[in-house]
Enzyme design. Structure first.
Site, PDB file in Angstrom:
ATOM      1  N   ASP A  43       0.838  -1.206   0.000  1.00  8.28           N
ATOM      2  CA  ASP A  43       0.000   0.000   0.000  1.00  8.28           C
ATOM      3  C   ASP A  43       0.878   1.264   0.000  1.00  8.28           C
ATOM      4  O   ASP A  43       0.365   2.381  -0.101  1.00  8.28           O
ATOM      5  CB  ASP A  43      -1.004   0.006   1.158  1.00  8.28           C
ATOM      6  CG  ASP A  43      -0.338   0.019   2.523  1.00  8.28           C
ATOM      7  OD1 ASP A  43       0.897  -0.136   2.598  1.00  8.28           O
ATOM      8  OD2 ASP A  43      -1.069   0.175   3.526  1.00  8.28           O
ATOM      9  N   SER A  44       2.203   1.090   0.053  1.00  5.51           N
ATOM     10  CA  SER A  44       3.108   2.227  -0.159  1.00  5.51           C
ATOM     11  C   SER A  44       2.867   2.833  -1.539  1.00  5.51           C
ATOM     12  O   SER A  44       3.309   3.955  -1.809  1.00  5.51           O
ATOM     13  CB  SER A  44       4.569   1.784  -0.024  1.00  5.51           C
ATOM     14  OG  SER A  44       4.833   0.666  -0.838  1.00  5.51           O
ATOM     15  N   ASP A  82      -1.102  -6.160  -0.275  1.00  5.93           N
ATOM     16  CA  ASP A  82      -1.379  -5.537   1.026  1.00  5.93           C
ATOM     17  C   ASP A  82      -2.864  -5.281   1.219  1.00  5.93           C
ATOM     18  O   ASP A  82      -3.548  -4.812   0.290  1.00  5.93           O
ATOM     19  CB  ASP A  82      -0.687  -4.161   1.063  1.00  5.93           C
ATOM     20  CG  ASP A  82       0.427  -4.099   2.078  1.00  5.93           C
ATOM     21  OD1 ASP A  82       0.501  -4.966   2.960  1.00  5.93           O
ATOM     22  OD2 ASP A  82       1.235  -3.155   1.974  1.00  5.93           O
ATOM     23  N   LYS A 112      -1.037  -9.378   2.855  1.00  4.77           N
ATOM     24  CA  LYS A 112      -0.255  -8.917   4.012  1.00  4.77           C
ATOM     25  C   LYS A 112      -1.111  -7.943   4.816  1.00  4.77           C
ATOM     26  O   LYS A 112      -1.892  -7.187   4.214  1.00  4.77           O
ATOM     27  CB  LYS A 112       1.033  -8.210   3.557  1.00  4.77           C
ATOM     28  CG  LYS A 112       1.820  -7.603   4.732  1.00  4.77           C
ATOM     29  CD  LYS A 112       3.225  -7.193   4.349  1.00  4.77           C
ATOM     30  CE  LYS A 112       3.351  -5.817   3.751  1.00  4.77           C
ATOM     31  NZ  LYS A 112       2.847  -4.706   4.578  1.00  4.77           N
ATOM     32  N   GLU A 114      -0.996  -5.411   8.631  1.00  5.91           N
ATOM     33  CA  GLU A 114      -0.160  -4.866   9.703  1.00  5.91           C
ATOM     34  C   GLU A 114      -0.747  -5.193  11.074  1.00  5.91           C
ATOM     35  O   GLU A 114      -1.972  -5.155  11.251  1.00  5.91           O
ATOM     36  CB  GLU A 114      -0.039  -3.337   9.548  1.00  5.91           C
ATOM     37  CG  GLU A 114       0.704  -2.943   8.295  1.00  5.91           C
ATOM     38  CD  GLU A 114       0.853  -1.424   8.130  1.00  5.91           C
ATOM     39  OE1 GLU A 114       0.605  -0.668   9.096  1.00  5.91           O
ATOM     40  OE2 GLU A 114       1.226  -1.013   7.015  1.00  5.91           O
ATOM     41  N   GLU A 181       9.695  -4.036  10.092  1.00  2.06           N
ATOM     42  CA  GLU A 181      10.031  -2.725   9.504  1.00  2.06           C
ATOM     43  C   GLU A 181      10.536  -1.753  10.572  1.00  2.06           C
ATOM     44  O   GLU A 181       9.975  -1.653  11.671  1.00  2.06           O
ATOM     45  CB  GLU A 181       8.796  -2.125   8.788  1.00  2.06           C
ATOM     46  CG  GLU A 181       9.114  -0.729   8.239  1.00  2.06           C
ATOM     47  CD  GLU A 181       8.115  -0.181   7.231  1.00  2.06           C
ATOM     48  OE1 GLU A 181       7.138  -0.872   6.905  1.00  2.06           O
ATOM     49  OE2 GLU A 181       8.337   0.954   6.774  1.00  2.06           O
TER      50      GLU A 181
HETATM   51  O1  KIV Z   1       3.611  -1.115   1.613  1.00  2.00           O
HETATM   52  C1  KIV Z   1       4.759  -1.575   1.477  1.00  2.00           C
HETATM   53  O2  KIV Z   1       5.410  -1.387   0.444  1.00  2.00           O
HETATM   54  C2  KIV Z   1       5.312  -2.349   2.572  1.00  2.00           C
HETATM   55  C3  KIV Z   1       6.749  -2.732   2.483  1.00  2.00           C
HETATM   56  C4  KIV Z   1       7.610  -1.563   2.542  1.00  2.00           C
HETATM   57  C5  KIV Z   1       7.101  -3.771   3.464  1.00  2.00           C
HETATM   58  O3  KIV Z   1       4.627  -2.639   3.481  1.00  2.00           O
END
Ligand code: KIV
Length: 273
Positions: A43-44, A82, A112, A114, A181
């Protein structure tokens, strides 16, 4: 070559370091497919592609559309998508409903999310419902507004236990791996040694079982990159050079040249006359 699965990633612990990068789009996915074990549609992308201030604005539909393009453009690396903020925290059932949508609509290998102990029941529900889950603890970008911002975790040893407990909770819940992280090197090393599932570090430790970076950061396509980013290329400079060259050639009319334009069919020569 068969696509790497989430359980292949899990089985690499103790055998070989796991190479991971983010991928948000088809061109990047095509370029890195097979060169990495795992591609994360992180989600970055909200900050890297859309210039949002943080990742909180990212929607499930955005993650699904980017997930589809990465899966469609690749065939070798494991693809994990994510879960964005607000789509899994409310209850394990809500998390399942949204994660199942991601799995069905993107055809990715897993999701994924958090969170450590707080997410234990949710991870367990997803993993028991056939959804491979990657955990993510330490600096959690979706919690930056309440959780000390982007500061590094574990600088004082008194802080360590909560992160160790988070990591163990994620493992016990059935995650196939976990991202660590933004934490000090000795804390990330300690967690990596304690867990049976692979740890994937970002701003963590070389002793993690694998590493991940944001692809645009390591290629030099983002303007602010944190300390832990190593720039392997400065693609922004190459792009700039290419664009300048193109502009010159458009202005002096040397582009397009003969090889880049469509020509008429050659005239047939009539030899009977
Ligand atoms: O959103 C993302 O790109 C991440 C990674 C940096 C681990 O969570």
């Amino acid at each position: 070559m068969k696509r790497v699965s989430a359980s292949d990633i899990k089985n690499k612990k103790g055998k070989e370091p796991i190479v991971c990068l983010t991928a948000y789009t088809a061109p990047i996915a095509r370029a890195i497919d097979g060169g990495v074990d795992l591609m994360l549609v992180g989600d970055s992308l909200g900050m890297v592609l859309y210039d949002y201030e943080n990742t909180l604005q990212v929607t499930l539909n955005q993650m699904i559309e980017h997930g589809k393009s990465v899966v469609n453009a690749s065939s070798k690396s494991c693809v994990i998508v994510d879960m964005p903020f607000g789509t899994y925290e409310e209850s394990p059932d809500r998390a399942f409903k949204n994660a199942a949508r991601v799995m069905k609509e993107t055809n990715c290998n897993g999701i994924k999310l958090e969170g450590g102990r707080l997410m234990e029941r949710t991870i367990s529900h997803l993993a028991n419902s056939s959804i491979p889950v990657m955990g993510h603890i330490g600096l959690q970008p979706q919690s930056v507004l309440i959780d000390g911002g982007y500061k590094v975790r574990g600088k004082d040893k008194s802080e360590w236990q909560k992160y160790i407990d988070d990591a163990i909770a994620v493992e016990n819940a059935g995650a196939f791996s976990i991202v660590l992280e933004g934490m000090t090197e000795p804390l990330a090393t300690e967690i990596s040694q304690k867990l049976k599932i692979p740890t994937i570090g970002i701003g963590a430790s070389p002793k993690c079982d694998g590493q991940i970076l944001v692809t645009e950061d390591m290629l030099g396509l983002t303007n602010v990159a944190p300390k832990f980013v190593k720039k392997y290329k400065e693609l922004d400079k190459s792009i700039n050079e290419a664009v300048n060259q193109y502009a010159i050639q458009v202005k002096n009319r040397t582009f397009p040249s003969s090889e880049h334009v469509y020509h008429m069919r050659p005239k047939l020569v009539n030899n009977n006359k």
